[in-house]
Write an enzyme that holds these catalytic residues in place. Structure first.
Site, PDB file in Angstrom:
ATOM      1  N   HIS A 145       3.927  -7.793   6.674  1.00 35.94           N
ATOM      2  CA  HIS A 145       4.725  -6.672   7.179  1.00 35.94           C
ATOM      3  C   HIS A 145       6.190  -7.075   7.356  1.00 35.94           C
ATOM      4  CE1 HIS A 145       0.603  -5.698   8.822  1.00 35.94           C
ATOM      5  NE2 HIS A 145       0.898  -4.587   8.191  1.00 35.94           N
ATOM      6  N   GLN A 165      -8.659   7.380   7.512  1.00 31.90           N
ATOM      7  CA  GLN A 165      -8.871   6.518   6.335  1.00 31.90           C
ATOM      8  C   GLN A 165     -10.016   5.537   6.530  1.00 31.90           C
ATOM      9  OE1 GLN A 165      -4.668   4.947   6.714  1.00 31.90           O
ATOM     10  NE2 GLN A 165      -5.605   3.095   5.916  1.00 31.90           N
TER      11      GLN A 165
END
Ligand code: PAF
Length: 276
Positions: A33, A57
């Site tokens: 990230h 999801q």
């Protein structure tokens, strides 16, 4: 930041003529990230990181409840990596009428195969939440990791088909020193599994070499599955595809080898690109 806060933040940036980048994440920020945030920083005046563990999801029985939530650390990591703001909505904010009956975004051309075959509905959830984030933040650019290569293509396709005015940029996978792709799910691995895990990338690298040496696709795929099994994985798929369309590969096109495999309860994915 609230929805109103994000909108105000965006309006202020627009007035100041700033180029805004969005880095969507599910938190538990790691070096992968940080690389997304650094890439965003390099391309935009201001960077917003979203932190949201998106329920739509995850299929029933997957790790939604146990997904690592480390918000205080995430705030510090996002800041030190170069983010200007963090948006961490609750499920009620993202799905005001509940997530079970939410408006859906389907990208059927790319969502049923590979990861979508073993995780039905997964990419519908991803596309739905990413479009919501785009509509809230209205970023000029958004950054996604190439480890989740199928996700990156699903988002590119969605943006193109729905005329969303955002540039989608992929960022190279960040790896541990032994080659394992960085992932929040790596922390589920036991010490023994962690030492087996780099075999996924090693197998992909060997397969790429074999393809480069002229081996047949079917043979490379078969060998990949068998090597992963020998290394203690339960492979879900090991496939060579066209890197633009994820269709069966054709000679002289950019190809990619994608794999998903389980070590115990942990599902790992990775891929290696082969320039055509
Ligand atoms: O890659 C992820 O972390 C997630 O799938 C994303 C893009 C933030 C959507 O929830």
């Amino acid at each position: 930041m609230s929805v109103e806060g994000v909108r105000q933040w965006r309006t202020d940036r627009a007035r100041a003529g700033k180029r805004v980048a969005l880095v969507p994440t599910m938190g538990n920020l790691h070096a992968g990230h940080e690389a997304l945030i650094a890439a965003a920083r390099g391309q935009a005046d201001t960077v917003l990181v979203s932190v949201f563990v998106n329920p739509t999801q995850f299929a029933p029985g997957e790790d939604y409840a146990g997904y690592p939530r480390t918000f205080e650390n995430d705030l510090a990591t996002a800041g030190s990596a170069g983010a200007d703001a963090v948006f961490a909505p609750t499920p009620e904010v993202m799905y005001p009428f509940g997530s079970g009956n939410a408006t859906q975004v389907d990208v059927p051309a790319l969502s049923g195969m590979l990861c979508g075959a073993s995780r039905p509905g997964h990419f519908r959830g991803v596309a739905g939440v990413v479009l919501r984030l785009f509509n809230l933040v209205n970023p000029d650019a958004a950054f996604f990791g190439e480890k989740d290569y199928q996700q990156l293509l699903v988002i590119r396709r969605m943006v193109r088909e729905l005329f969303v005015p955002v540039e989608i940029l992929g960022v190279q996978t960040v790896r541990e020193a032994d080659g394992l792709a960085m992932s929040s799910r790596n922390r589920y691995l036991t010490a023994a599994q962690r030492s087996q895990a780099p075999a996924l990338y090693q197998t992909l690298e060997r397969a790429a070499e074999a393809l480069g040496d002229g081996a047949a696709v079917a043979e490379v795929e078969r060998a990949g599955v068998s090597e992963l099994e020998k290394a203690g994985f339960r492979p879900e798929y090991f496939e060579v595809r066209d890197a633009q369309t994820l269709a069966a590969p054709t000679a002289n096109h950019d190809r990619i080898i994608l794999a998903a495999a389980r070590l115990g309860r942990t599902r790992l994915i990775d891929n290696v690109r082969i320039a055509g």
